[in-house]
Write an enzyme that holds these catalytic residues in place. Sequence first.
Site, PDB file in Angstrom:
ATOM      1  N   GLY A   1      59.750  -4.829  26.710  1.00 42.73           N
ATOM      2  CA  GLY A   1      61.112  -4.330  26.844  1.00 42.73           C
ATOM      3  C   GLY A   1      61.880  -4.959  27.993  1.00 42.73           C
ATOM      4  N   HIS A   2      61.191  -5.275  29.083  1.00 41.48           N
ATOM      5  CA  HIS A   2      61.853  -5.839  30.259  1.00 41.48           C
ATOM      6  C   HIS A   2      61.426  -7.292  30.497  1.00 41.48           C
ATOM      7  CE1 HIS A   2      63.516  -2.009  31.248  1.00 41.48           C
ATOM      8  NE2 HIS A   2      62.346  -1.446  31.428  1.00 41.48           N
ATOM      9  N   ARG A   3      60.773  -7.887  29.533  1.00 41.90           N
ATOM     10  CA  ARG A   3      60.202  -9.242  29.639  1.00 41.90           C
ATOM     11  C   ARG A   3      59.043  -9.213  30.631  1.00 41.90           C
ATOM     12  NH1 ARG A   3      60.371 -11.008  25.466  1.00 41.90           N
ATOM     13  NH2 ARG A   3      59.997 -13.092  26.132  1.00 41.90           N
TER      14      ARG A   3
END
Length: 158
Positions: free
Chosen positions: A152-154
């Site tokens: 989701g946030h890399r």
Amino acid sequence: VPSTSSAPVPSTSSAPSGDSSTGSAPSSLLQLARIIRRGDPVVFVTGSGLSAPSGIPTFRGAEGVWAKWVLEWGTRAAFLADPRGWYDNFWIPAHVVAEPGSTSERTYEPSAGHFAVAEVAACRQTNVHVITQNIDGLHQRAGLPSERLGEGHRRAGL
């Protein structure tokens, strides 16, 4: 060798209902195992709680990143007022070094939870995927196939 235990043995059938030997409903874990073994789609959603046993601080709680740094330093206003201080007093201690004042970078190993999820997802007959908020890369280091992971946030360091 016959068992001396009188405890019922869990059924290994793929029947979705209760254990026929006791008439009770199967445990949630047993139900999940049956779903996974059938190849039904399963998604594990993970966050900082899975990486906490690896030593990575969570964002919430008394010792979390929010409590230590974010409310004071983790704002756009703090960054604009003092960019160097923002990096030195917030970003680096919260995300890079082992502890404030240290020059050693943080290093972590996957937790037992990372390995368990990776092992289940790596089985060819399963249809298990993982969505994580974590940026630590520990799912991959535990052996989770990249095609079964959504970040989701890399990831830090990309």
